[in-house]
Enzyme design. Structure first.
Site, mmCIF file in Angstrom:
data_model
loop_
_atom_site.group_PDB
_atom_site.id
_atom_site.type_symbol
_atom_site.label_atom_id
_atom_site.label_comp_id
_atom_site.label_asym_id
_atom_site.label_seq_id
_atom_site.Cartn_x
_atom_site.Cartn_y
_atom_site.Cartn_z
ATOM 1 N N GLY A 32 0.607 -1.212 -0.156
ATOM 2 C CA GLY A 32 0.197 -0.084 -0.066
ATOM 3 C C GLY A 32 0.922 1.078 -0.183
ATOM 4 N N GLN A 33 0.057 2.169 0.076
ATOM 5 C CA GLN A 33 0.343 3.395 0.018
ATOM 6 C C GLN A 33 1.914 4.089 1.553
ATOM 7 O OE1 GLN A 33 -1.198 7.271 1.277
ATOM 8 N NE2 GLN A 33 -0.257 8.608 -0.116
ATOM 9 N N ASP A 55 1.546 -9.006 1.503
ATOM 10 C CA ASP A 55 0.428 -8.039 1.250
ATOM 11 C C ASP A 55 -0.525 -9.168 0.385
ATOM 12 O OD1 ASP A 55 -1.491 -6.072 0.111
ATOM 13 O OD2 ASP A 55 -0.536 -4.796 0.893
ATOM 14 N N ARG A 57 -2.408 -9.368 -2.143
ATOM 15 C CA ARG A 57 -1.251 -9.301 -3.690
ATOM 16 C C ARG A 57 -0.143 -8.698 -3.941
ATOM 17 N NH1 ARG A 57 -5.333 -5.599 -3.747
ATOM 18 N NH2 ARG A 57 -7.289 -7.014 -3.926
ATOM 19 N N ASP A 73 -3.441 -12.410 3.596
ATOM 20 C CA ASP A 73 -4.605 -11.373 4.458
ATOM 21 C C ASP A 73 -4.365 -11.754 5.815
ATOM 22 O OD1 ASP A 73 -7.247 -10.971 5.402
ATOM 23 O OD2 ASP A 73 -7.939 -12.821 3.854
ATOM 24 N N TYR A 163 -14.398 4.840 8.025
ATOM 25 C CA TYR A 163 -13.251 4.337 8.516
ATOM 26 C C TYR A 163 -13.138 5.003 9.730
ATOM 27 C CZ TYR A 163 -8.156 5.644 7.922
ATOM 28 O OH TYR A 163 -7.164 6.062 7.790
HETATM 29 C C1 AKB Z 1 -7.665 9.614 3.932
HETATM 30 O O1 AKB Z 1 -8.006 10.083 3.865
HETATM 31 O O2 AKB Z 1 -8.850 8.602 4.768
HETATM 32 C C2 AKB Z 1 -6.785 8.556 4.749
HETATM 33 C C3 AKB Z 1 -6.407 8.751 6.257
HETATM 34 C C4 AKB Z 1 -7.228 10.946 6.548
HETATM 35 O O3 AKB Z 1 -6.633 8.142 7.218
HETATM 36 N N1 AKB Z 1 -5.263 9.651 4.094
#
Ligand code: AKB
Length: 334
Positions: A32-33, A55, A57, A73, A163
């Site tokens: 990932g990033q 990861d 993948r 996973d 999130y």
């Molecule tokens: C997002 O934009 O979801 C993330 C974060 C701020 O955690 N870059």
């Protein structure tokens, strides 16, 4: 003249160094990033064989071929435990997560990935199968009722995104496992991260990376956030350094289990575009806010990181001007 404890101290520090060199680290979400750059930085620091990247993948060739790599996973406890036992892992960086914008589209999937991967890692640490954990939190733990400017470490925490709810719950569990079971778990609330090496995916702050690619390839960019929407941001080099520094910190003041606010810069699409225009005067920006505007509106525009500064000496190196200069210079040479 050497004191009588000198030899003992030297052999103890050599012992610690040897121990560190032989301790293995596992990165979950290494493609990932953040994971990509973190893996490369840790390999450069501790040696390729010490850092096991994993990861769901395969990612970039130099990451997959540059040291041990496993398809894994993070929500699969059995598979995770097997990799940990096989490589005799000491430390886990859990970088696998679904970010804010994608999580709004797939709430249950996001909750499952973000929470179950964390429980797996925390429970393996509780069983003493690993010793140290890094888990990333985010500015998304704050919500619309939090003070927007210079948001303190301890503030109103009422996130309005899936999130954000998963990150806030995760923070609580990290603190709980630290207090109840003495786990060494360390955490940072990352702001939006900007990197020329890796692209973000599914976040609300992603515009601040896309804009550079479009400025160079097309000379224009349509922002999915309004002109004036300011958010806390950070250049990836600072974020990687902060991550390694908090994990390396031996400071007695460091609050294990706590996710620290971390600050470097705050800007809006308009302000970023102006800075890009100082290098590319013909660059144009337009605005077409979408569902991500609501997410951004619920987050702080800047955070206060005094605790990180005091507890483990955190200080950023990149401001807006320097970050834009670096991004354009690197991307032009791509
Ligand atoms: C997002 O934009 O979801 C993330 C974060 C701020 O955690 N870059």
């Amino acid at each position: 003249m050497k004191d009588k404890h000198f030899n003992k101290r030297v052999s103890l520090s050599l012992l610690n160094l040897n121990k560190k060199m032989s301790q293995k680290t596992l990165i979950l979400g290494a493609c990932g990033q953040i994971g990509t750059e973190l893996t490369l930085a840790l390999r450069a620091l501790y040696g390729e064989e010490q850092i096991v990247a994993s990861d769901i993948r395969k990612g970039e060739e130099d990451l997959v071929a540059g040291g041990p790599f496993e398809i894994l996973d993070a929500t699969n406890l059995h598979a995770l435990e097997e990799v940990i036992m096989h490589y005799e892992i000491d430390t886990v960086y859990l970088m696998a997560a679904m970010l804010s914008a994608t999580a709004e589209k797939f709430p249950m999937k996001a909750w499952d990935l973000n929470m179950n991967s964390l429980f797996n890692v925390l429970n393996l640490a509780k069983e003493k199968k690993i010793n140290r954990v890094f888990w990333p939190s985010s500015i998304a733990v704050f919500g619309p009722n939090t003070a927007k400017e210079n948001t303190p470490q301890h503030s109103i925490m009422e996130p309005s995104t899936v999130y954000g709810m998963s990150k806030l719950a995760g923070e609580g569990w990290c603190q709980y496992y630290h207090k109840q079971y003495g786990l060494d778990v360390r955490s940072i609330r990352y702001p939006g991260l900007i990197s020329w090496k890796t692209q973000p995916g599914g976040g609300t702050t992603d515009y601040a990376v896309d804009i550079f690619h479009k400025a160079l390839s097309e000379g224009e960019y349509q922002s999915f956030l309004k002109a004036e929407t300011a958010l806390p941001m950070m250049y990836m080099e600072d974020a990687i350094r902060a991550t390694i520094e908090i994990m390396e910190s031996a400071s007695h003041a460091l609050k294990k289990g706590q996710a620290y606010n971390l600050s470097a810069m705050s800007f809006s699409p308009e302000k970023l575009a102006l800075e890009i225009q100082s290098h590319i005067p013909e660059f144009k920006i337009s605005y077409a806010p979408d569902f991500r505007q609501n997410i951004a509106d619920s987050w702080p525009s800047s955070v206060n990181d005094t605790e990180a500064q005091k507890d483990w000496d955190w200080a950023p190196k990149f401001n807006l001007e320097l970050m834009v200069k670096e991004m354009l210079a690197h991307l032009k040479n791509e």
